[in-house]
Design an enzyme around this catalytic site. Structure first.
Site, short mmCIF file in Angstrom:
data_model
loop_
_atom_site.label_atom_id
_atom_site.label_comp_id
_atom_site.label_asym_id
_atom_site.label_seq_id
_atom_site.Cartn_x
_atom_site.Cartn_y
_atom_site.Cartn_z
NE ARG A 244 -3.80 -2.57 1.79
CZ ARG A 244 -4.50 -3.30 2.63
NH1 ARG A 244 -4.42 -3.08 3.93
NH2 ARG A 244 -5.29 -4.25 2.20
CB ILE A 342 -7.48 23.37 -15.03
CG1 ILE A 342 -8.08 23.64 -13.64
CG2 ILE A 342 -6.55 24.52 -15.45
CD1 ILE A 342 -7.09 23.69 -12.50
CD GLU A 368 -0.62 -3.47 -3.93
OE1 GLU A 368 -0.13 -3.29 -2.81
OE2 GLU A 368 0.05 -3.58 -4.98
#
Ligand code: CAA
Length: 386
Positions: A244, A342, A368
């Protein structure tokens, strides 16, 4: 608190940045389009030490620390998320697991070719019917009189499954014992009884190959059991804690690339006679992007620092890893979303990498351990309640 990096950490960051910008960035869009696995690049990354950053040199790796791994992952992910997915699985889910739980002979045989980039490693926990609820797995490993195991069942969503030489597999060896009945095995994909199934057509990280795998009376030898029999679930969870941090780093790299592209665009693009970056609505987005990016990066480095410390203290870093992954993946999703907005039409066009960043970011909230699982881990650890 020291925010500076060591010479070694800066050196691997520079190696990763150079390779990422010179060799990956120019071809990332083409790999995304074709979905082809970038085998030559992965081999070269192995030669540069990027496929086994924390693996000691005697097992083919670069012998560096967890912070060095984060810095290198960020650079690769900033150029292409798919390359960083392959790198992350090799480094953490595969090499890390074997380094931590394997015997000397297993490390020599199974870590060296993967850490050096000669071959690819994978990790197989998820099944068609069990993702977040990992202990509900159906893949069975039945112990035989000679100590070997016969493995039958299916695993799905196996990153690098189509190309892996070795796989760290989790199978139920004693269904009565649930989580304590899961055992970890080292699988050789060239052995009889192993087959590859359908490959997944994915929204993003398209150059990282993902497939189902199937076992039909696959025989795993006693010396191919990783760790103790019945300890597989704890091994999987420990490995995922480290994994992770890799996904958090990937999210930071991706978010940084989207942010930097947006800054340049906001300075250059003119509307109503001014650079769009001078409008308050754009400025607010840029300030929020910057805050989320910095928070994600710092929390990821904190998790890596805790992981490094765990070598001495043995202390778990599950909460810090979950906090980093949750914060960084949600930041990447939000930042890439704003970056597309944007850029307007150009953000939506394949002429620029923004739409790829946006598609790639989504997976960081899923694999994960989903964001929901990260929240569950954090809340359980904080409250002590289940
Ligand atoms: N480290 C070590 N041990 C751990 C642990 C950890 N991080 N987390 C739990 N354990 C231990 C517990 O202490 C417990 O041990 P005891 O039996 O001795 O008490 C045991 O494991 C069972 O723990 P839980 O009761 O908490 O288990 P649970 O069934 O409630 O599940 C969970 C916990 C957090 C939901 C877990 O199942 C989980 O993380 N699920 C998500 C799975 C996941 O991340 N899957 C992704 C697969 S990989 C991938 O994405 C593919 C890819 O290739 C990139």
């Amino acid at each position: 608190m020291d925010f500076s990096f060591t010479e070694d950490q800066l050196a691997i960051q520079a190696v990763a940045r150079d390779f990422a910008q010179r060799r990956i960035a120019p071809v990332a869009a083409e790999f995304d389009r074709s979905g082809e696995f970038p085998l030559d690049n992965i081999r070269e990354m192995g030669q540069l030490g990027l496929m086994g950053i924390e693996v000691p040199p005697e097992y083919g790796g670069a012998g560096m620390d967890a912070i060095a791994y984060v810095l290198a992952m960020i650079e690769i992910a900033a150029a292409d998320c798919a390359h960083s997915t392959i790198m992350s699985v090799n480094n953490t889910l595969y090499c890390n697991g074997l380094l931590k739980f394997g015997t000397e002979a297993q490390k020599k045989k199974y870590v060296t070719p993967i850490a050096s980039g000669e071959a690819i490693g994978a990790f197989a926990l998820t099944e068609p019917q069990s993702g977040s609820d990992a202990t509900a797995m159906r893949c069975r490993a039945v112990k035989q009189a000679d100590g070997s195991f016969l493995i039958n069942g299916k695993k799905s969503w196996i990153t690098s499954g189509p190309v892996a030489k070795y796989i760290l597999l989790f199978a139920m060896s004693d269904p009565e014992r649930h989580a304590r009945g899961i055992t970890a095995f080292l699988i050789d994909t060239e052995r009889a009884g192993f087959q590859r199934g359908k490959t997944e057509p994915k929204l993003g990280i398209r150059a990282s190959a993902t497939c189902e795998i199937e076992f039909t009376d696959y025989r795993a030898l006693p010396e191919e059991v990783i760790g103790e029999e019945g300890h597989g679930f704890k091994i999987a969870m420990g490995v995922l804690d480290a994994g992770r941090i890799g996904i958090a780093s990937q999210a930071v790299g991706l978010a940084r690339a989207a942010y930097q592209a947006t800054l340049a665009y906001a300075r250059d693009r003119k509307a109503f006679g001014q650079a769009i970056g001078s409008f308050q609505m754009i400025q607010q987005k840029i300030a929020d992007m910057k805050c989320k990016l910095d928070a994600a990066e710092l929390l990821t480095l904190r998790a890596a620092w805790c992981k490094q410390r765990a070598h001495e203290t043995g202390q778990r870093f599950s909460t810090e890893a979950a906090v980093a992954k949750l914060t960084a993946s949600e930041a990447a999703m939000w930042i890439t979303h704003q970056a597309v907005q944007i850029h307007g039409g150009m953000g939506y066009s394949k002429e620029m990498p923004l739409e790829r960043y946006f598609r790639d970011a989504k997976i960081t909230e899923i694999y994960e351990g989903t964001s929901e699982i990260q929240r569950l881990v954090i809340a359980r650890n904080e409250t002590g309640l289940r």
